[in-house]
Design an enzyme around this catalytic site. Structure first.
Site, short mmCIF file in Angstrom:
data_model
loop_
_atom_site.label_atom_id
_atom_site.label_comp_id
_atom_site.label_asym_id
_atom_site.label_seq_id
_atom_site.Cartn_x
_atom_site.Cartn_y
_atom_site.Cartn_z
N TYR A 1 -9.67 -2.86 -1.36
CA TYR A 1 -9.81 -2.27 -2.70
C TYR A 1 -8.74 -2.86 -3.58
O TYR A 1 -7.57 -2.95 -3.16
CB TYR A 1 -9.66 -0.74 -2.62
CG TYR A 1 -9.63 -0.04 -3.97
CD1 TYR A 1 -8.45 0.54 -4.43
CD2 TYR A 1 -10.76 0.04 -4.78
CE1 TYR A 1 -8.41 1.20 -5.66
CE2 TYR A 1 -10.73 0.69 -6.00
CZ TYR A 1 -9.55 1.27 -6.44
OH TYR A 1 -9.50 1.91 -7.66
N ASP B 1 -3.24 -9.52 -2.96
CA ASP B 1 -3.09 -8.23 -3.64
C ASP B 1 -2.02 -7.44 -2.87
O ASP B 1 -2.31 -6.82 -1.85
CB ASP B 1 -4.42 -7.48 -3.66
CG ASP B 1 -4.28 -6.11 -4.30
OD1 ASP B 1 -5.31 -5.46 -4.54
OD2 ASP B 1 -3.13 -5.69 -4.56
N LYS C 1 2.86 -0.13 -7.56
CA LYS C 1 3.40 0.91 -6.67
C LYS C 1 4.92 0.88 -6.52
O LYS C 1 5.64 1.26 -7.47
CB LYS C 1 2.68 0.85 -5.33
CG LYS C 1 1.17 1.20 -5.45
CD LYS C 1 0.49 1.28 -4.11
CE LYS C 1 -1.02 1.35 -4.27
NZ LYS C 1 -1.53 2.70 -4.44
P1 KE4 Z 1 -3.89 1.30 -9.37
O1 KE4 Z 1 -4.76 0.83 -10.52
O2 KE4 Z 1 -4.42 2.57 -8.72
O3 KE4 Z 1 -2.41 1.39 -9.75
O4 KE4 Z 1 -3.93 0.15 -8.24
C1 KE4 Z 1 -5.16 -0.25 -7.74
C2 KE4 Z 1 -4.93 -0.88 -6.37
C3 KE4 Z 1 -4.92 -2.26 -6.29
N1 KE4 Z 1 -4.71 -2.88 -5.10
C4 KE4 Z 1 -4.49 -2.16 -3.96
C5 KE4 Z 1 -4.26 -2.88 -2.68
C6 KE4 Z 1 -4.48 -0.75 -4.01
O5 KE4 Z 1 -4.27 -0.04 -2.88
C7 KE4 Z 1 -4.70 -0.09 -5.23
C8 KE4 Z 1 -4.74 1.42 -5.34
N2 KE4 Z 1 -4.55 2.12 -4.13
C9 KE4 Z 1 -5.10 3.46 -4.05
C10 KE4 Z 1 -4.88 3.97 -2.62
N3 KE4 Z 1 -5.90 3.54 -1.76
C11 KE4 Z 1 -4.49 4.35 -5.09
C12 KE4 Z 1 -4.79 5.83 -4.90
C13 KE4 Z 1 -5.88 6.30 -5.82
O6 KE4 Z 1 -6.82 5.52 -6.11
O7 KE4 Z 1 -5.77 7.46 -6.25
#
Ligand code: KE4
Length: 435
Positions: free
Chosen positions: A146, A241, A269
């Protein structure tokens, strides 16, 4: 532990009347595990307190950012100091230069970097830049990875060895994913086949170098190397990523830990220490395609926000302290927790595969000895995971509320916290055994 949940229950009812699912990000709604989410009132160190006064050991860490736990004094002091100087200028600041130089110094693949406000923005922009740099449209991603919610990344695998993707959710037009090819994670044969057929049309391949979004799945031996080789040979931009793994698995991220250098890296993060901050960067010749220097447009009102950057700089400073000692500690904590969970599952005769890389841990409820890809992960018994998750929560351990997520342990998990995890896991696996 019989915990009162009345205030959280009332808040959840109110929330669902005005927010879709009562949450601002779907996984928080507990739909994958059942039950209702605690509404958090405060947090400190590795602990969170909900609106009913229940205390939980936090094994989510805000989904990765909080490497040093909640409300770290050093971050508080830095942010409070910045607050008094204002917190958003819409103009360049010395802070952003310091952060960019810190990223360039830390991340092997990054010669130039642009700050944004989320991981989604980071990956979305990196892909647009890769397309602008190569003049190609094709994207390769991997099942179970993801990368945020940009339309062209919400694609599921088409049939056949090298077909492009189909939308995986409503609202994404077929045209948006028509150029996105989804391949099985860790499958070197399928990777090589796809690039043999389509390599010259692929602008970029984006990968979680250690997967966290199907649960914790490490790269198979040779997978990242093969990905580096086929992208090099076809002129495709390789994007790591590292939104999840960056500054967590090593100060230089998974690319430092596995000694594989991509062309671009998406970050987030930990970089912001829990404040909204993301970044994308890479080779100078690629990043100089970005406006205002180059023709690829990307912008953001709060990009490089002084408050978020201040929190991030304070966090990176903690990462570097004691000769980067936190990383050895996080590896030890992750291994200890993984072994405790394996022992209790075995004692109660519950079939699980616990996978751990550094401070990322997932308990897969499966008979499979290993989970190497999304197809393996989907074989898990999510009902058993739900029973286990609820029992852990009742014992005061807040584990990620989905089988397909990784726990993110922080540096403050010590003997007391591991004892709690052990006690809770003993009861939770007993509950699963009786299920
Ligand atoms: P954000 O847009 O949520 O900051 O990041 C997206 C993203 C991009 N790449 C990776 C590898 C990620 O894990 C994420 C977001 N991770 C999720 C957890 N699986 C965030 C938690 C959520 O969606 O509430």
């Amino acid at each position: 532990m019989n915990i009162s949940r009345n205030r959280s229950l009332g808040l959840f009812e109110n929330a669902q009347a005005v927010i879709p699912g009562g949450v601002n990000s779907p996984v928080r709604a507990f739909r994958a595990v059942g039950g209702n989410p605690p509404f958090i009132a405060s947090a400190s160190g590795p602990w969170m307190i909900d609106e009913d006064g229940n205390q939980f050991l936090d094994c989510i860490g805000s989904w990765g950012p909080l490497l040093f736990g909640h409300a770290h004094p050093a971050v508080i002091d830095a942010v409070q100091s910045q607050l008094r100087r204002g917190w958003s200028y819409g103009a360049p600041t010395a802070l952003e230069v310091e952060m960019a130089e810190a990223i360039v110094d830390a991340v092997p693949s990054v010669e130039m970097v642009r700050l944004v406000s989320s991981g989604t923005e980071a990956t979305m922009a990196a892909i647009r830049v890769a397309r602008g740099y190569t003049g190609r449209n094709g994207i390769v991603k991997f099942e179970g990875n993801y990368h945020g919610h940009a339309d062209f990344l919400l694609a599921k695998a088409g049939s056949g060895v090298a077909t492009f993707g189909l939308p995986e959710c409503a609202g994404v037009p077929p045209a948006a994913t028509a150029d996105t090819m989804t391949l099985p994670y860790n499958d070197i044969v399928r990777l090589r086949e796809a690039f043999a057929v389509r390599g010259k049309s692929i602008a970029c391949a984006i990968v979680e170098p250690v997967a966290g979004n199907m649960g914790c799945v490490p790269p198979a031996p040779g997978f990242l190397q093969a990905l580096r080789e086929v992208t090099e040979a076809s002129g495709t931009v390789l994007i790591f990523d590292e939104v999840m793994t960056g500054f967590r698995l090593a100060y230089g991220g998974a690319q430092q830990r596995f000694a594989i250098e991509p062309d671009m890296t998406a970050m987030g993060k930990v970089l912001g220490g829990g404040m909204p901050l993301g970044a994308y960067g890479g080779r100078r010749d690629i990043m100089e395609c970005v406006a205002p220097v180059g023709p690829v447009y990307q912008a953001g009102t709060l990009s490089g926000n002084p408050l978020a950057v201040t929190a991030g700089l304070a966090t990176l400073s903690l990462c570097r302290a004691d000769d980067y000692g936190v990383y050895k500690l996080l590896d030890q904590v992750g291994a200890l927790v993984a072994n405790v969970l394996r022992e209790h599952a075995k004692r109660h005769g519950v079939a699980v595969t616990v996978q751990q890389v550094g401070s990322m841990v997932t308990v897969f409820f499966t008979e499979e000895p290993q989970v190497n890809n999304y197809a393996d992960a989907r074989k898990c018994n999510t009902q058993k995971f739900g029973v286990w998750h609820g029992a852990m929560l009742n014992e005061g351990v807040y584990w990620p509320p989905s089988q397909f997520e990784a726990a993110f342990l922080c540096s403050l998990v010590g003997d007391k916290e591991i004892d709690l995890i052990s006690t809770a896991a003993d009861k939770a696996f007993k509950s699963v055994a009786a299920f």
